[in-house]
Design an enzyme around this catalytic site. Sequence first.
Site, PDB file in Angstrom:
ATOM      1  N   HIS A   8       0.807  -1.216   0.000  1.00 20.97           N
ATOM      2  CA  HIS A   8       0.000   0.000   0.000  1.00 20.97           C
ATOM      3  C   HIS A   8       0.845   1.274   0.000  1.00 20.97           C
ATOM      4  O   HIS A   8       0.596   2.188  -0.790  1.00 20.97           O
ATOM      5  CB  HIS A   8      -0.966   0.027   1.181  1.00 20.97           C
ATOM      6  CG  HIS A   8      -1.914   1.184   1.126  1.00 20.97           C
ATOM      7  ND1 HIS A   8      -2.850   1.323   0.111  1.00 20.97           N
ATOM      8  CD2 HIS A   8      -2.062   2.276   1.922  1.00 20.97           C
ATOM      9  CE1 HIS A   8      -3.532   2.436   0.295  1.00 20.97           C
ATOM     10  NE2 HIS A   8      -3.070   3.040   1.387  1.00 20.97           N
ATOM     11  N   HIS A  51       2.434  11.836   2.049  1.00 18.12           N
ATOM     12  CA  HIS A  51       2.963  10.532   2.483  1.00 18.12           C
ATOM     13  C   HIS A  51       4.425  10.339   2.076  1.00 18.12           C
ATOM     14  O   HIS A  51       4.882   9.198   1.908  1.00 18.12           O
ATOM     15  CB  HIS A  51       2.103   9.393   1.923  1.00 18.12           C
ATOM     16  CG  HIS A  51       0.653   9.517   2.256  1.00 18.12           C
ATOM     17  ND1 HIS A  51       0.191   9.639   3.547  1.00 18.12           N
ATOM     18  CD2 HIS A  51      -0.450   9.556   1.459  1.00 18.12           C
ATOM     19  CE1 HIS A  51      -1.135   9.733   3.537  1.00 18.12           C
ATOM     20  NE2 HIS A  51      -1.548   9.694   2.295  1.00 18.12           N
ATOM     21  N   HIS A  92      -1.911   4.523  -1.723  1.00 22.37           N
ATOM     22  CA  HIS A  92      -1.717   5.473  -0.630  1.00 22.37           C
ATOM     23  C   HIS A  92      -1.665   6.926  -1.088  1.00 22.37           C
ATOM     24  O   HIS A  92      -2.388   7.769  -0.569  1.00 22.37           O
ATOM     25  CB  HIS A  92      -0.450   5.116   0.150  1.00 22.37           C
ATOM     26  CG  HIS A  92      -0.408   5.650   1.541  1.00 22.37           C
ATOM     27  ND1 HIS A  92      -1.529   5.762   2.337  1.00 22.37           N
ATOM     28  CD2 HIS A  92       0.634   6.102   2.299  1.00 22.37           C
ATOM     29  CE1 HIS A  92      -1.180   6.250   3.514  1.00 22.37           C
ATOM     30  NE2 HIS A  92       0.123   6.472   3.527  1.00 22.37           N
TER      31      HIS A  92
END
Length: 475
Positions: free
Chosen positions: A325, A335, A362
């Site tokens: 992910h 992220h 993600h």
Amino acid sequence: MCRQKVKMGLFGSSLSSSLIAVILVLSLAVVCHGGKTSTFVRKVEKTIDMPLNSDVFKVPPGYNAPQQVHITQGDHVGEAMIISWVTVDEPGSSKVVFWSENSKEKRHAKGKVSTYKYYNYKSGFIHHTTIRNLKFNTKYYYVVGIGHTTRQFWFVTPPEVGPDVPYTFGLIGDLGQSYDSNRTLTHYELNPQKGKTVLFVGDLSYADNYPNHDNNRWDSWGRFAERSVAYQPWIWTAGNHEIDYEPSIGETKPFKPYSHRYHVPFKASNSTEPFWYSIKRASAYIIVLSSYSAYGKYTPQYKWLEEELPKVNRTETPWLIVLMHSPWYNSYNYHFLEGETMRVMYEAWFVKYKVDVVFAGHVHAYERSERVSNIAYNVVNGICTPIKDQSAPVYITIGDGGNLEGLATNMTEPQPPYSAYREASFGHAIFDIKNRTHAYYSWHRNQDGYAVEADTMWFFNRYNHPVDDSTSTQS
């Protein structure tokens, strides 16, 4: 850091310092460029969830009618299928009746039913039944809801595992249940390059984005996705929105709703948990990893992967694909570096065993990397810049399914050299294996016609044909 030497004698003493500065900047741009940042500009608009009375969430009619029907591979090689569904009025039967297209003989299998509670929510009756001893490359019909309201679906099993078996995978991640989610799924369904199995890289319903992790949104998502996943298997990867850990409301068991609803054949690959496992499908060996389970040295996931990678027989399944992910190579400011500790643990293995491609989600955008590795760094040697490495996988971020959280639009600048193509748009991808040496990959943004390819690449297999397949070398 990129450096460019400039010999002052080439310019003469009369050349102004400002001109030298311009030349230096241009030189740096040539030497240090990454790949392509798409010039396509998606109209900026708020991502909106579809209302719960939308037709895509419709409850099927009839007493105790099965809903949220979904299938996934049920063993290691593709001779079994896990059939899952939910009934709401009563448990009903977990029997599945099934038969092949060319046979009138009907077989049946029985499964198990369970329920769970999450805060103030109580689930319906969740059924999981595995049907086995299926023939390869065969169309099967199946019926669920025996004894009350029955519903019929079908699927096609994969060809027998072998090195030159062609097969087409779809790629979807971070889907959610917005209007953009619906566009993504529709775009995938109508793509003329017909995917036969979806490799799903995590974040399904986004139920945890609603007050008290409203699990009714798990139900609505299951009804929404049924139109695809009841007819072709989706290979599941757990994302952060599957964790559902919320001690403030007394929910301290991670992955509770996901684990009850989405079963996978993890025991077939000697995994101890359903969050990491492997399957073979046609000419591909697919390894699923969990970004949100322990992966450090001596943990169960670490020990499993350490034993799993040497088992891959590339003469039988030449294409080695990994799903996770959280991406390891990401040039968005969303992220950023979240996958770094996992990369440090496992990247050397990916290079050693010549993984062909890694798909992650993600980040709610699209990105494809060059073949790079960053495995020389040992804290003190300063060798910490990713380098081109033809034994390394291509890393593709496909977390652009269309969920409520919207697009990731803020990119790191300049585009780093490891990034080959990036774009902030919603979409899906196709990975079309031709034989043991070649696979054709394409990414499709939602705004285009169904046959339009926004990004493409010919993959040359790392085991059987390990030549440079970077897009900069392809005509």
